[in-house]
Design an enzyme around this catalytic site. Structure first.
Site, mmCIF file in Angstrom:
data_model
loop_
_atom_site.group_PDB
_atom_site.id
_atom_site.type_symbol
_atom_site.label_atom_id
_atom_site.label_comp_id
_atom_site.label_asym_id
_atom_site.label_seq_id
_atom_site.Cartn_x
_atom_site.Cartn_y
_atom_site.Cartn_z
ATOM 1 N N GLU A 251 0.840 -1.214 0.000
ATOM 2 C CA GLU A 251 0.000 0.000 0.000
ATOM 3 C C GLU A 251 0.872 1.260 0.000
ATOM 4 O O GLU A 251 0.565 2.234 -0.681
ATOM 5 C CB GLU A 251 -0.933 0.022 1.220
ATOM 6 C CG GLU A 251 -1.944 -1.121 1.275
ATOM 7 C CD GLU A 251 -3.077 -0.994 0.266
ATOM 8 O OE1 GLU A 251 -3.091 -0.032 -0.514
ATOM 9 O OE2 GLU A 251 -3.949 -1.891 0.264
ATOM 10 N N ARG A 255 0.778 3.727 -3.325
ATOM 11 C CA ARG A 255 0.163 5.049 -3.100
ATOM 12 C C ARG A 255 1.229 6.141 -2.923
ATOM 13 O O ARG A 255 1.182 7.179 -3.581
ATOM 14 C CB ARG A 255 -0.742 5.029 -1.865
ATOM 15 C CG ARG A 255 -1.895 4.062 -1.997
ATOM 16 C CD ARG A 255 -2.829 4.126 -0.802
ATOM 17 N NE ARG A 255 -3.600 2.884 -0.695
ATOM 18 C CZ ARG A 255 -4.868 2.803 -0.326
ATOM 19 N NH1 ARG A 255 -5.530 3.876 -0.003
ATOM 20 N NH2 ARG A 255 -5.485 1.638 -0.253
ATOM 21 N N ASP A 383 -5.289 -10.106 -7.855
ATOM 22 C CA ASP A 383 -5.478 -9.175 -8.980
ATOM 23 C C ASP A 383 -4.225 -8.603 -9.646
ATOM 24 O O ASP A 383 -3.893 -8.919 -10.789
ATOM 25 C CB ASP A 383 -6.416 -8.020 -8.554
ATOM 26 C CG ASP A 383 -6.052 -7.377 -7.204
ATOM 27 O OD1 ASP A 383 -4.982 -7.688 -6.664
ATOM 28 O OD2 ASP A 383 -6.851 -6.547 -6.716
ATOM 29 N N GLU A 520 -12.049 0.377 -10.228
ATOM 30 C CA GLU A 520 -11.635 -0.611 -11.244
ATOM 31 C C GLU A 520 -12.497 -0.622 -12.507
ATOM 32 O O GLU A 520 -11.969 -0.685 -13.624
ATOM 33 C CB GLU A 520 -11.573 -2.011 -10.632
ATOM 34 C CG GLU A 520 -10.405 -2.231 -9.675
ATOM 35 C CD GLU A 520 -10.571 -1.559 -8.310
ATOM 36 O OE1 GLU A 520 -11.715 -1.162 -7.992
ATOM 37 O OE2 GLU A 520 -9.580 -1.435 -7.573
HETATM 38 C C1 DMJ Z 1 -6.181 0.516 -5.078
HETATM 39 O O1 DMJ Z 1 -5.432 0.830 -3.976
HETATM 40 C C2 DMJ Z 1 -5.374 -0.229 -6.111
HETATM 41 O O2 DMJ Z 1 -6.015 -0.145 -7.332
HETATM 42 C C3 DMJ Z 1 -5.161 -1.669 -5.753
HETATM 43 O O3 DMJ Z 1 -4.480 -2.375 -6.761
HETATM 44 C C4 DMJ Z 1 -6.485 -2.336 -5.480
HETATM 45 N N1 DMJ Z 1 -7.326 -1.606 -4.587
HETATM 46 C C5 DMJ Z 1 -7.407 -0.193 -4.601
HETATM 47 C C6 DMJ Z 1 -8.614 0.415 -5.235
HETATM 48 O O4 DMJ Z 1 -9.751 -0.309 -5.194
#
Ligand code: DMJ
Length: 617
Positions: A251, A255, A383, A520
């Site tokens: 994270e 970010r 994912d 998404e």
């Molecule tokens: C984001 O922080 C990123 O896209 C991550 O890969 C998945 N989740 C969140 C948004 O939903």
């Protein structure tokens, strides 16, 4: 007649051919044509062929590079990013009227009403900020860092992309939404991780100003100079990584490191690079495991990494979704240690046994092995492993062959093992594989809706047509998970019906019915619009945006909600996630563009929608 003379004669005749028509004139034209010599006729044919080729060539270039038109026809209006101390233009932002939410013109199937299934599923939201500390702060009315805006403190050169601000009312509406969200954050949560827009307080997760950092490049993209300059001052004066705090490596990388790097590339402002290096050096301790696979958490002050409290393992998507950022930092600084650490992880995962390219969602940092029987999913914890296979391949100038191979193999696995169709309407969805392949669960997270975008990006870069077909089918289903809810907002998790005789394609369980302002589906709509130019994707995005405006907007900002199934009982959760500003609003803004400003042959988005450049190898 010499050659020149003959050419002149042909030119004359051409003029005649294109004179205004009348029956006599057409007859004359025909007579003149018959009078032409063979050579003259051949020259005329040749001329026509050359013109057609030139015309077709230009059409092709335009289709492939939609931003070329912008480059040719649109001149940047002003210096951007602004020079420090430069007088900022006042810009009125129009508030367009919003349409009706439940206009289902684009939806082929009939809405069948809300589902009554009361089964409850564990809330799986992929490790977003649900377990953080909550605090209250005093209202923040003054302009933070205002006194710092003196001349010559910010030395940005022109960014690599000229962003010219909103092009139409839809984009202006998104900018307006961003400004509303930002105003709430600035007032009640300035410099904190997240805004709690209902209690008008803030939430602390890693104490790194997540929302502020996630928003920086969105402000550059949208042309919000004043807000950007103010935030930039906060970064210079207040962004510190010395707190004795455990942060999640993934994270923080996607970010904060991603946000800083992207802003550095767009502004060429050294401060963002300095902060990025400081942060990355502290994160490096996470890789200090016996296998080199990083621990999920790391203490920023001590640099000591460890597994999460709730599991001995790291998440597969997390350890494989830090590569773009660390590699980019190595390429900028010339210090290979960051890239070496993350490439080692990718190479190790490449060498592990997989299920037709598909990977279990947990991996142990010490053994470097998958937890074999853990779930295989395109949703939480799986994912972005797939997303970064493709994007790393692109980032490195398509030079690392195994990344492409693993990506293609995994998409084959997806088509073979995860794709199913619903009853009654034959909609495509991706289910989950459980217990090492013994069970299949017809369940798809909203998170999995990133995949159509990734598939479309792959297709643009030479992957097979079947990828694009799946992208389009899946994007439609993702869109319907929004469109078929009365709020026009999708639940976090949707279950799909495959049994003969089912009367509706999918449903949401009460405990999965929350919408966290996730991006998404919108991200995928943008990629598909970018690739195809089909404006229906824009219209779908616009309708989702109406849902966001109507059901999540509150006076303090935008809030996640607990229930998308009932417009009269949405149960706001009092949280505005940083990715709402970093991703959701950015992709909406990009989706509504008449002309694209970002060239996907030069840039790649990290998984948090931060822009990083492509390298030649
Ligand atoms: C984001 O922080 C990123 O896209 C991550 O890969 C998945 N989740 C969140 C948004 O939903």
């Amino acid at each position: 007649m010499d050659t020149l003379g003959r050419s002149a004669q042909v030119a004359l005749d051409i003029n005649d051919v294109f004179l205004p028509e009348s029956p006599t004139k057409s007859f004359n034209v025909w007579r003149k044509w018959n009078r032409l010599s063979r050579l003259q006729k051949s020259m005329l044919y040749m001329l026509l062929t050359i013109c057609s080729i030139i015309f077709l060539y230009h059409m092709n270039v335009y289709n492939k590079h939609p931003n070329i038109q912008r480059t040719i026809k649109t001149e940047p209006k002003h210096d951007w990013p602004p020079k420090f101390g430069q007088k900022l233009e006042e810009k009125e932002v129009e508030n367009p009227k919003f349409g009706v939410v439940n206009d289902n013109q684009n939806v082929a199937m009939e809405e069948e009403g809300a589902d009554d299934d009361e089964d409850e599923d564990e809330d799986e939201d992929g490790g977003d900020s649900n377990h953080a500390e909550e605090e209250t702060v005093e209202e923040h009315d003054d302009k933070p860092g205002e006194e710092k805006q003196e001349e010559n403190k910010l030395p940005p050169k022109d960014g690599s992309i000229k962003f010219n601000g909103p092009q139409n009312d839809r984009q202006r509406a998104v900018v307006s939404a961003f400004q509303h969200a930002w105003q709430g954050y600035r007032r009640y949560a300035w410099g904190r991780d997240h805004l709690k827009p209902i209690s008008k307080t803030h939430q602390t997760w890693f104490d790194l100003g997540l929302t502020l950092i996630d928003s920086l490049d969105t402000m550059l993209v949208m042309g919000l100079k004043e807000q950007y300059v103010e935030a930039r001052v906060w970064v210079e004066d207040n962004l510190k990584f010395t707190t004795d705090k455990d942060v999640n490596l993934f994270e923080t990388t996607i970010r904060v490191l991603g946000g800083l790097l992207s802003t550095y590339h767009l502004s060429q402002d050294q401060i963002f690079l300095d902060k990025a290096v400081d942060l990355a050096d502290r994160l490096m301790g996470a890789f200090d495991s016996s296998s080199g696979v990083p621990y999920s958490d790391v203490n920023l002050r001590t640099g000591v990494g460890h597994s999460p409290k709730w599991s001995p393992d790291s998440s597969t998507s997390e350890v494989t979704t830090i590569q773009l950022e660390f590699r980019d930092l190595s390429r900028i600084t010339g210090n290979s240690k960051y890239e070496d650490a993350v490439s080692r992880v990718s190479e190790l995962v490449h060498g592990l046994d997989k299920n037709q390219g598909l990977v279990p969602i947990f991996i142990n940092a010490n053994s470097g092995q998958f937890r074999t029987y853990s779930t295989i999913t395109m949703g939480a914890r799986g994912d972005s492993y797939y997303e970064y296979l493709l994007k790393q391949w692109l980032q490195t100038g398509k030079s690392i062959e195994y990344l492409k191979k693993d990506y293609n193999e995994s998409m084959f696995g997806v088509m073979n093992k995860m794709v199913r169709r619903t009853v009654p309407n034959n909609l495509v969805f991706l289910g989950e594989i459980l217990s090492g392949g013994k069970d299949f669960k017809p369940k798809m997270d909203e998170l999995a809706c990133f995949l159509p975008g990734t598939l479309a990006l792959g297709f643009r870069n030479g992957m097979p047509q079947s990828h694009m077909d799946l992208a389009q089918d899946l994007a439609y289903t993702c869109y319907l998970t929004f469109a078929r809810q009365p709020t026009f907002l999708a639940p976090e998790i949707t279950y799909y019906n495959t049994a003969e005789g089912s009367t509706k394609d999918f449903y949401a369980k009460p405990n999965d019915a929350h919408y966290l302002l996730r991006p998404e589906t919108i991200e995928s709509l943008w990629y598909l619009y970018y690739m195809t130019g089909n404006k229906t994707y824009q219209d779908w995005g616009w309708k989702i945006f109406q849902g966001i405006e109507i059901y999540t907007k509150v006076s303090g900002g935008y809030t996640t909600i607990s229930n998308v199934r009932n417009p009269l009982d949405t149960r706001p959760k009092d949280m505005m996630e940083s990715f709402f500003l970093g991703e959701t609003l950015k992709y909406l803004y990009l989706l509504f563009a008449d002309k694209h400003e970002i060239d996907l042959d030069k840039w790649v988005f990290n998984t948090e929608a931060h822009l990083l450049p492509l390298y030649p190898h």
